[in-house]
Write a protein that holds these residues in place. Structure first.
Motif, mmCIF file in Angstrom:
data_model
loop_
_atom_site.group_PDB
_atom_site.id
_atom_site.type_symbol
_atom_site.label_atom_id
_atom_site.label_comp_id
_atom_site.label_asym_id
_atom_site.label_seq_id
_atom_site.Cartn_x
_atom_site.Cartn_y
_atom_site.Cartn_z
ATOM 1 N N ALA A 90 0.831 -1.206 0.000
ATOM 2 C CA ALA A 90 0.000 0.000 0.000
ATOM 3 C C ALA A 90 0.865 1.254 0.000
ATOM 4 O O ALA A 90 0.579 2.215 -0.727
ATOM 5 C CB ALA A 90 -0.936 -0.003 1.209
ATOM 6 N N VAL A 91 1.925 1.259 0.791
ATOM 7 C CA VAL A 91 2.820 2.417 0.831
ATOM 8 C C VAL A 91 3.481 2.609 -0.533
ATOM 9 O O VAL A 91 3.590 3.735 -1.025
ATOM 10 C CB VAL A 91 3.891 2.273 1.942
ATOM 11 C CG1 VAL A 91 4.935 3.381 1.841
ATOM 12 C CG2 VAL A 91 3.247 2.274 3.314
ATOM 13 N N LYS A 92 3.892 1.510 -1.143
ATOM 14 C CA LYS A 92 4.528 1.589 -2.458
ATOM 15 C C LYS A 92 3.553 2.135 -3.507
ATOM 16 O O LYS A 92 3.922 2.942 -4.353
ATOM 17 C CB LYS A 92 5.029 0.209 -2.876
ATOM 18 C CG LYS A 92 5.839 0.216 -4.133
ATOM 19 C CD LYS A 92 6.407 -1.161 -4.430
ATOM 20 C CE LYS A 92 7.224 -1.117 -5.711
ATOM 21 N NZ LYS A 92 7.769 -2.419 -6.052
ATOM 22 N N ALA A 93 2.287 1.715 -3.414
ATOM 23 C CA ALA A 93 1.274 2.162 -4.380
ATOM 24 C C ALA A 93 0.897 3.626 -4.181
ATOM 25 O O ALA A 93 0.629 4.340 -5.145
ATOM 26 C CB ALA A 93 0.029 1.278 -4.280
ATOM 27 N N GLU A 94 0.842 4.077 -2.926
ATOM 28 C CA GLU A 94 0.425 5.458 -2.608
ATOM 29 C C GLU A 94 1.355 6.050 -1.547
ATOM 30 O O GLU A 94 0.948 6.259 -0.399
ATOM 31 C CB GLU A 94 -1.012 5.466 -2.078
ATOM 32 C CG GLU A 94 -2.066 5.088 -3.086
ATOM 33 C CD GLU A 94 -2.343 6.176 -4.102
ATOM 34 O OE1 GLU A 94 -2.053 7.353 -3.825
ATOM 35 O OE2 GLU A 94 -2.839 5.835 -5.182
ATOM 36 N N PRO A 95 2.606 6.343 -1.895
ATOM 37 C CA PRO A 95 3.562 6.822 -0.892
ATOM 38 C C PRO A 95 3.210 8.185 -0.282
ATOM 39 O O PRO A 95 3.707 8.515 0.790
ATOM 40 C CB PRO A 95 4.890 6.895 -1.656
ATOM 41 C CG PRO A 95 4.507 6.949 -3.091
ATOM 42 C CD PRO A 95 3.194 6.235 -3.222
#
Length: 163
Positions: A90-95
């Motif tokens: 999730a962090v990688k998709a929406e940092p």
């Protein structure tokens, strides 16, 4: 026919917004509740890598809570690893999503030290401090504020920005 699709979109959108509002309200309580964690686990059963990153992060957080409440050591490890993987995806998709950063920080802050999942606390803390004023959702602002005020990682000076 076009109006039906528009209507379905708005029903779906407002339904998801309401669900997210409830998730935000209940997530902090799940830390101490096997019942809320189990409820969330059921509700997130259809969340997968194609889902909204925020929901993916919450599902990951719930899996780490399942690890906390699991009886068998192998279940604890499996749930935790899967949860961390989802949060990091999730962090990688929406940092630049503050809610996902808050979720990751809350998990890292509450994870036992021996698991080694603490490397992003300072990064997420700085991100939250910098981006909190730009949060438009009142509910999200309140959840993040409550987290910050109860976190040992924010000092009194930093807490004053949330009062």
């Amino acid at each position: 026919m076009k109006n039906i699709f528009i209507l379905l979109f708005f029903i779906s959108f407002f339904g998801n917004a309401q669900d997210l509002k409830e998730i935000r309200a209940q997530y902090p309580k799940a830390v101490e509740s096997t019942e809320i964690t189990a409820k969330f686990d059921g509700e997130f059963s259809n969340v997968d890598s194609s889902s909204k990153p925020t929901l993916l992060a919450y599902k990951g957080a719930v899996l780490t809570l399942k690890a906390k409440f699991a009886k068998k050591k192998s279940d604890k490890i499996d749930f935790f690893k899967e949860g961390v993987s989802l949060i990091e995806s999730a962090v990688k998709a929406e940092p630049s999503d503050i809610e996902i950063r808050y979720i990751r920080m809350s998990v890292q802050e509450n994870s036992p030290r021996f698991l080694g999942y603490h490397k992003n606390i300072e990064e997420d803390k700085e991100f939250i401090l910098k981006n909190y004023p730009n949060v438009s959702s009142k509910e999200l602002k309140m959840v993040i504020k409550d987290f910050v005020m109860n976190s040992e990682n924010f000092n009194e000076s930093e807490n004053s920005a949330f009062k």
